[in-house]
Enzyme design. Structure first.
Site, PDB file in Angstrom:
ATOM      1  CB  CYS A 156     -52.665  95.005 118.504  1.00 59.41           C
ATOM      2  SG  CYS A 156     -54.367  94.598 118.856  1.00 59.41           S
TER       3      CYS A 156
ATOM      4  CB  CYS B 158     -54.314  97.456 120.923  1.00 61.10           C
ATOM      5  SG  CYS B 158     -54.199  95.759 121.525  1.00 61.10           S
TER       6      CYS B 158
END
Length: 132
Positions: free
Chosen positions: A47, A50
């Site tokens: 991600c 993230c």
């Protein structure tokens, strides 16, 4: 007291979350960070949000003077997270829409949250941690 960190996955979340809730009164701030799993080959999150937010969140939490607990809840790999029936997407408490999501937990309820598009903003992290 240093920051207490607990890690949970979909498979063990209920037990870890119960422990987190039981210990919550011992801390000034209790946070849950929902984030993507790391690729076992590269050790990097799949991600991009993230990857951007995690170092900022950890930096801000480490310098906080408050005693706090952080539960890191890993949502799974990309196909697992993309499933519209992912347990934390449909959960009536969490209603996750994106990762990372940083949640302030107080009195058995969510008292604030930063969604994926804002979880990397230092001032918002500070405000979430300082919320009363």
């Amino acid at each position: 007291m240093p920051m207490k960190v607990l890690d949970a996955t979909l498979s063990n979340f209920d037990g870890v979350f119960d422990k987190f809730k039981a210990e919550a009164p011992n801390y000034k701030a209790n946070l849950i960070l929902f984030l993507a799993d790391k690729d076992p080959v590269t050790s990097l999150s799949w991600c991009p949000d993230c990857v951007r937010a995690e170092p900022v969140i950890y930096k801000k939490l480490e310098v906080s003077s408050d005693d706090m607990a952080l539960l890191r809840a890993y949502v799974g790999d990309r196909p697992t997270w993309r499933n519209p029936q992912h347990p934390w997407r449909v959960d009536s408490t969490f209603k996750l829409r994106g990762v990372p999501t940083l949640v302030r937990w107080e009195n058995d309820a969510i008292k604030g949250r930063l969604e994926d598009h804002e979880a990397h903003i230092e001032q918002k992290i500070d405000a979430l941690v300082a919320a009363t």
